[in-house]
Scaffold this active site. Sequence first.
Site, PDB file in Angstrom:
ATOM      1  N   LYS A 199       0.865  -1.179   0.000  1.00  0.00           N
ATOM      2  CA  LYS A 199       0.000   0.000   0.000  1.00  0.00           C
ATOM      3  C   LYS A 199       0.899   1.225   0.000  1.00  0.00           C
ATOM      4  O   LYS A 199       1.646   1.474   0.949  1.00  0.00           O
ATOM      5  CB  LYS A 199      -0.926   0.012   1.214  1.00  0.00           C
ATOM      6  CG  LYS A 199      -1.879   1.210   1.218  1.00  0.00           C
ATOM      7  CD  LYS A 199      -2.795   1.179   2.436  1.00  0.00           C
ATOM      8  CE  LYS A 199      -3.751   2.359   2.427  1.00  0.00           C
ATOM      9  NZ  LYS A 199      -4.630   2.365   3.616  1.00  0.00           N
ATOM     10  N   ARG A 209     -10.460  10.594   0.939  1.00  0.00           N
ATOM     11  CA  ARG A 209     -10.430  11.399   2.174  1.00  0.00           C
ATOM     12  C   ARG A 209     -11.782  12.073   2.395  1.00  0.00           C
ATOM     13  O   ARG A 209     -12.256  12.199   3.527  1.00  0.00           O
ATOM     14  CB  ARG A 209      -9.309  12.434   2.084  1.00  0.00           C
ATOM     15  CG  ARG A 209      -7.935  11.835   1.776  1.00  0.00           C
ATOM     16  CD  ARG A 209      -7.254  11.257   2.986  1.00  0.00           C
ATOM     17  NE  ARG A 209      -6.139  10.392   2.640  1.00  0.00           N
ATOM     18  CZ  ARG A 209      -4.902  10.795   2.349  1.00  0.00           C
ATOM     19  NH1 ARG A 209      -4.621  12.094   2.353  1.00  0.00           N
ATOM     20  NH2 ARG A 209      -3.953   9.928   2.064  1.00  0.00           N
ATOM     21  N   ARG A 220       1.166  10.080   5.429  1.00  0.00           N
ATOM     22  CA  ARG A 220       1.341   8.772   6.046  1.00  0.00           C
ATOM     23  C   ARG A 220       2.611   8.085   5.549  1.00  0.00           C
ATOM     24  O   ARG A 220       2.699   6.871   5.472  1.00  0.00           O
ATOM     25  CB  ARG A 220       0.114   7.894   5.745  1.00  0.00           C
ATOM     26  CG  ARG A 220      -1.185   8.477   6.298  1.00  0.00           C
ATOM     27  CD  ARG A 220      -2.348   7.516   6.091  1.00  0.00           C
ATOM     28  NE  ARG A 220      -3.543   8.014   6.749  1.00  0.00           N
ATOM     29  CZ  ARG A 220      -4.679   8.347   6.123  1.00  0.00           C
ATOM     30  NH1 ARG A 220      -4.759   8.210   4.811  1.00  0.00           N
ATOM     31  NH2 ARG A 220      -5.723   8.786   6.807  1.00  0.00           N
ATOM     32  N   GLU A 236       7.730  -6.871   1.895  1.00  0.00           N
ATOM     33  CA  GLU A 236       6.455  -6.880   2.620  1.00  0.00           C
ATOM     34  C   GLU A 236       5.664  -8.155   2.305  1.00  0.00           C
ATOM     35  O   GLU A 236       5.012  -8.723   3.185  1.00  0.00           O
ATOM     36  CB  GLU A 236       5.634  -5.643   2.253  1.00  0.00           C
ATOM     37  CG  GLU A 236       6.224  -4.312   2.712  1.00  0.00           C
ATOM     38  CD  GLU A 236       5.891  -4.007   4.168  1.00  0.00           C
ATOM     39  OE1 GLU A 236       5.311  -4.872   4.850  1.00  0.00           O
ATOM     40  OE2 GLU A 236       6.218  -2.896   4.619  1.00  0.00           O
ATOM     41  N   LYS A 251      -2.094  -1.769  -3.768  1.00  0.00           N
ATOM     42  CA  LYS A 251      -2.939  -0.573  -3.776  1.00  0.00           C
ATOM     43  C   LYS A 251      -2.058   0.676  -3.835  1.00  0.00           C
ATOM     44  O   LYS A 251      -1.123   0.774  -3.040  1.00  0.00           O
ATOM     45  CB  LYS A 251      -3.795  -0.564  -2.504  1.00  0.00           C
ATOM     46  CG  LYS A 251      -4.704   0.644  -2.331  1.00  0.00           C
ATOM     47  CD  LYS A 251      -5.450   0.567  -0.997  1.00  0.00           C
ATOM     48  CE  LYS A 251      -6.338   1.799  -0.809  1.00  0.00           C
ATOM     49  NZ  LYS A 251      -7.070   1.754   0.475  1.00  0.00           N
TER      50      LYS A 251
END
Length: 342
Positions: A199, A209, A220, A236, A251
């Site tokens: 992600k 949002r 982030r 990951e 994503k």
Amino acid sequence: MSLVPGTVRPRRLRSTPALRRLVSEVRLHPTELILPMFVKEGLNEPLPLGGMPGVVQHTLDSLLEAAREALAAGVGGLMLFGIPEHKDEIGSQADDPDGILNRALSLLADEFGEDTVIMADLCLDEFTSHGHCGVLDSTGAVDNDATLERYASMAVAQARAGAHVLGLSGMMDGQVAYCREALDAAGFTDTVIMGYTAKYASAFYGPFREAVDSELKGDRKTYQQDPANGREAMRELGLDLAEGADVVMVKPGLPYLDVLAEVARESIVPVWTYQVSGEYAMIEFAAAAGAIDREKAIEESLIAFKRAGSDAILTYWATEVAQRLQVEAAGHMSDRDARGGR
């Protein structure tokens, strides 16, 4: 001048619609589409989203109606996001059995049981007053390990509410293993964990949002992946698989087709893709401006995910596309019957 004997002619396989259908390397199917849905506490009627034409924040009643429509079209699953009236520092509504997301999950579970796959977004950003995906420490940074405690509590609450699949979208280190342990300890050994393996900290989340009334200030980037990094996604992936992820996710979708293809080559579990809000908005607004053919662009974007190796796709067009596929399939059968086929 004619071609020399034996010249290969790839165009032969493109000469008719029936031939093109027959040799298509990938194809879309309604059951491989997943519909993301937003349900907001305190609404009296669905609220349209300005940044995502055709998408709304649902009431519980309209959520149920839209879910029925999706199931009738053959959509494979529903992914729920909840927006509470009250937000606080730790996102206390996220694991409250009476919180809007858990109530919505229970509503769908009671109505549909196992007739569809009910999924829950497992993240704190919709529930926190600061808009981050985790608990903040005294310096204002996201505390990874304290956040895992909250995720574990959310996992059990969502499973208890009826979710079949939990989408761990927060990108905290160790989140899959932590939630798996909590679920198993609570007796939810059959609840599926879908890890948001890759992600990215993407600009394409903008309209989302609005959809979740995000309170986020800043970014982030300390927990979502750097768009410049591809190998990191494979690291990951290895961690999520080792921790017990049942499904993995890439994503956004279109900007990361290379990552999706690599993950799909290496993964031993199903790989899904999320066609995010910004991707949706680009096509909708470009089509509204007359720049592209809307339906063809939607189909091409979804085919790209399948070609790259995605087994299922989260898309806000899930119901619409599934309905169109049903009509096309019925049309092919009607044409065949009209010609006397059996």
